[in-house]
Design a protein around this motif. Structure first.
Motif, PDB file in Angstrom:
ATOM      1  N   SER A   1      -1.668 -19.244 -38.081  1.00  0.00           N
ATOM      2  CA  SER A   1      -1.649 -18.444 -37.085  1.00  0.00           C
ATOM      3  C   SER A   1      -3.026 -17.899 -36.770  1.00  0.00           C
ATOM      4  N   VAL A   2      -3.294 -17.224 -35.635  1.00  0.00           N
ATOM      5  CA  VAL A   2      -4.472 -16.654 -35.356  1.00  0.00           C
ATOM      6  C   VAL A   2      -4.317 -15.115 -35.297  1.00  0.00           C
ATOM      7  N   TYR A   3      -3.165 -14.459 -35.518  1.00  0.00           N
ATOM      8  CA  TYR A   3      -3.070 -13.076 -35.308  1.00  0.00           C
ATOM      9  C   TYR A   3      -2.625 -12.673 -36.756  1.00  0.00           C
ATOM     10  N   PHE A   4      -3.357 -11.854 -37.275  1.00  0.00           N
ATOM     11  CA  PHE A   4      -3.178 -11.228 -38.422  1.00  0.00           C
ATOM     12  C   PHE A   4      -2.984  -9.756 -38.655  1.00  0.00           C
ATOM     13  N   VAL A   5      -2.183  -9.047 -39.469  1.00  0.00           N
ATOM     14  CA  VAL A   5      -2.017  -7.734 -39.340  1.00  0.00           C
ATOM     15  C   VAL A   5      -2.097  -7.188 -40.855  1.00  0.00           C
TER      16      VAL A   5
ATOM     17  N   LEU B   1      -2.565   0.341 -29.727  1.00  0.00           N
ATOM     18  CA  LEU B   1      -2.833   0.778 -28.370  1.00  0.00           C
ATOM     19  C   LEU B   1      -2.185   1.923 -27.884  1.00  0.00           C
ATOM     20  N   GLN B   2      -2.791   2.949 -27.387  1.00  0.00           N
ATOM     21  CA  GLN B   2      -2.313   4.336 -26.854  1.00  0.00           C
ATOM     22  C   GLN B   2      -2.190   4.337 -25.321  1.00  0.00           C
ATOM     23  N   LEU B   3      -1.201   4.704 -24.725  1.00  0.00           N
ATOM     24  CA  LEU B   3      -1.336   5.114 -23.199  1.00  0.00           C
ATOM     25  C   LEU B   3      -2.028   6.136 -22.936  1.00  0.00           C
ATOM     26  N   SER B   4      -2.170   6.999 -23.862  1.00  0.00           N
ATOM     27  CA  SER B   4      -3.145   8.205 -23.579  1.00  0.00           C
ATOM     28  C   SER B   4      -4.486   8.143 -23.917  1.00  0.00           C
ATOM     29  N   SER B   5      -4.837   6.691 -24.169  1.00  0.00           N
ATOM     30  CA  SER B   5      -6.235   6.188 -24.222  1.00  0.00           C
ATOM     31  C   SER B   5      -6.271   5.066 -23.404  1.00  0.00           C
ATOM     32  N   LEU B   6      -6.265   5.308 -22.003  1.00  0.00           N
ATOM     33  CA  LEU B   6      -6.354   3.964 -21.258  1.00  0.00           C
ATOM     34  C   LEU B   6      -7.362   3.073 -20.981  1.00  0.00           C
ATOM     35  N   ASN B   7      -8.692   3.734 -21.215  1.00  0.00           N
ATOM     36  CA  ASN B   7      -9.828   2.754 -20.740  1.00  0.00           C
ATOM     37  C   ASN B   7      -9.869   1.607 -22.047  1.00  0.00           C
ATOM     38  N   PRO B   8      -9.694   1.930 -23.298  1.00  0.00           N
ATOM     39  CA  PRO B   8      -9.765   0.963 -24.343  1.00  0.00           C
ATOM     40  C   PRO B   8      -8.695  -0.177 -24.038  1.00  0.00           C
ATOM     41  N   MET B   9      -7.483   0.267 -23.529  1.00  0.00           N
ATOM     42  CA  MET B   9      -6.156  -0.661 -23.527  1.00  0.00           C
ATOM     43  C   MET B   9      -6.467  -1.432 -22.159  1.00  0.00           C
ATOM     44  N   ARG B  10      -7.051  -0.765 -21.095  1.00  0.00           N
ATOM     45  CA  ARG B  10      -7.428  -1.859 -20.060  1.00  0.00           C
ATOM     46  C   ARG B  10      -8.332  -2.856 -20.249  1.00  0.00           C
TER      47      ARG B  10
ATOM     48  N   ASN C   1       4.279  -7.478 -31.374  1.00  0.00           N
ATOM     49  CA  ASN C   1       5.381  -6.974 -30.443  1.00  0.00           C
ATOM     50  C   ASN C   1       5.205  -5.278 -30.242  1.00  0.00           C
ATOM     51  N   ASP C   2       4.512  -4.707 -31.274  1.00  0.00           N
ATOM     52  CA  ASP C   2       4.314  -3.129 -31.418  1.00  0.00           C
ATOM     53  C   ASP C   2       2.817  -2.774 -31.273  1.00  0.00           C
ATOM     54  N   LEU C   3       2.233  -3.801 -30.458  1.00  0.00           N
ATOM     55  CA  LEU C   3       0.688  -3.413 -30.504  1.00  0.00           C
ATOM     56  C   LEU C   3       0.293  -2.273 -29.323  1.00  0.00           C
ATOM     57  N   LEU C   4       1.450  -2.099 -28.314  1.00  0.00           N
ATOM     58  CA  LEU C   4       1.421  -0.877 -27.791  1.00  0.00           C
ATOM     59  C   LEU C   4       2.496  -0.050 -28.180  1.00  0.00           C
TER      60      LEU C   4
END
Length: 464
Positions: free
Chosen positions: A154-158, A242-251, A276-279
């Motif tokens: 895997s290349v995705y670690f939590v 990621l948070q929709l209240s902080s759009l610039n980093p998300m974009r 699947n919970d990253l946003l």
């Protein structure tokens, strides 16, 4: 995941001609703006700039396949119509994928009224095919055989309780790919800006950044393309939920993943939340309704009007992130990782990293640990520098540099110095002639001795 890119790539692959090109639209527009800027510096006027740009693009390929066509800023919107009019008039065949129907392009953009005639042009001159589907084929193809064969791949670690031991696995993978030989605090140059590279493998195109390095500060597609063209593997530390209240980093994260996905870059992520919970969508609807009610009151309209779309609706961001999530899943699959590995093997050491290493041997000093921090232009080069340059670009080993090899070398030097590969024909011809003049009389090839003398005197300076 409806199959748009797959269909276009299949068309491109089976097309039995040489004059074809497949490119992500972000990358294409970056190339266009850089070419126009270069022409402007040479004193060309607006119409001549577009004509010269179109001619250069047509020579690269008269069938253009654009992936992810979208218009997000005024600079692109103002140049696209004239550019496409000229491309089509020149005889270019254009195939486009987009996540937006023509009427939805550049929606709510600044001075969109100036862009609307281009939408009419699209509907008149293009066949528009809707591939909308409720099926995400990327997710469907994640069968047992297509996924990473075991968790160790895997290349995705939590981090945290949901990812016990994964931080250690992430660090082990970094040690394995960097071979524990790490260059710290180097830089890349992009259009006059610098990108700090906190850690990079000394002997391979592998780099490591934090989420804040890549998405927590102003970054654009040009930055991500520079990173993807330099490093075949990128580690990203400490990716938050990621948070929709902080759009610039998300974009920025969305643009980054789009860019790396298109370049077939291997991306290794250490995140605070499962994929699947990253946003974080918790509370989005309540916050949206409150904000939209305030917007409606300020605008003096009824928020229940079907034509009203509140500024906080975030529809585009949620839609775009769903696509990004689908791509993250695909980038964690064995078949994608195999493609990324083949791409790294095919390309070999990146030109940016290769050319930057020459600085460590230069007469003007400099640390070998600095990557692309200073241009080699006008710097004298040592015999070791020049020998390395010769060995890279005398690709067939015949003891001379032919026009194709010279063009490849000059395009990579231009990428290193200016962030694009376009070498004007007059610059190519003048540099070739200068190299030949240093050789034996009547010798119309570039031999080692003239090559050595030129770069010993002028460094990576081109003529013209």
């Amino acid at each position: 995941g409806s199959g748009k890119t797959f269909t276009m790539e299949l068309f491109h692959e089976v097309l039995p001609i040489e004059g074809k090109r497949r490119v992500h639209f972000h990358e294409f527009m970056l190339q266009v703006h850089r070419m126009l800027h270069s022409m402007q510096q040479r004193g060309l006027k607006s119409d001549a700039m577009i004509d010269s740009c179109v001619e250069a693009l047509y020579n690269e390929g008269w069938v253009l396949c654009f992936d992810e066509f979208q218009v997000t800023d005024i600079a692109d919107a103002m140049v696209i119509r004239r550019l496409f009019e000229s491309l089509l008039a020149r005889g270019t065949v254009v195939v486009i994928t987009s996540n937006r129907a023509p009427d939805e392009l550049y929606k709510n953009g600044i001075q969109r009224d100036l862009f609307l005639p281009f939408i009419d042009d699209i509907k008149e001159q293009f066949d528009v095919v809707n591939l909308q589907s409720d099926v995400d084929y990327r997710m469907m193809s994640m069968t047992k055989s297509a996924q990473a064969t075991n968790p160790e791949d895997s290349v995705y670690f939590v981090s945290g309780s949901t990812g016990v031991g994964q931080a250690a696995k992430y660090e082990r993978l970094w040690d394995q790919l960097s071979k524990k030989a790490v260059v710290r605090n180097s830089t890349l140059r992009v259009q006059g800006r610098t990108i700090a590279v906190p850690q990079a493998a000394r002997n391979d195109d592998v780099a490591r950044f934090s989420f804040d390095d890549l998405c927590g500060r102003p970054r654009g597609a040009a930055d991500y393309y520079a990173i993807a063209s330099t490093f075949h593997t990128v580690f990203v530390d400490d990716v938050p939920q990621l948070q929709l209240s902080s759009l610039n980093p998300m974009r920025r994260f969305i643009t980054m993943i789009d860019t790396f996905y298109d370049a077939k870059t291997k991306v290794v992520i250490h995140a605070r939340a499962p994929m699947n919970d990253l946003l974080d969508k918790a509370g989005v609807d309540d916050d949206r309704r409150s904000a939209d009610a305030a917007d409606a009151a300020d605008a003096g309209v009824d928020e229940d009007d079907a034509a009203y779309v509140g500024s906080s609706s975030n529809i585009d961001e949620i839609f775009a992130f769903d696509r990004t999530l689908s791509r993250l899943h695909e980038m964690n699959r064995a078949d994608y990782l195999t493609q990324a590995s083949k791409r790294a093997d095919r390309l070999g050491p990146s030109p940016v990293r290769f050319l930057s290493q020459l600085k460590g041997h230069g007469k003007n000093g400099g640390s070998a640990d600095d990557v692309a921090s200073v241009s080699l232009e006008n710097q004298a080069m040592t015999a070791q520098d020049i020998q390395m340059l010769w060995e890279r670009y005398d690709r067939n080993g015949d003891g001379k540099i032919d026009d194709r090899e010279l063009r490849s070398m000059l395009s990579e030097i231009t990428l290193f110095q200016a962030g694009h590969r376009h070498v004007p024909e007059e610059v190519f011809a003048a540099t070739r002639d200068a190299l030949r003049r240093l050789g034996a009389p009547d010798d119309h090839t570039i031999q080692w001795e003239s090559f050595r003398v030129y770069f010993e005197r002028f460094g990576l300076t081109m003529r013209g």
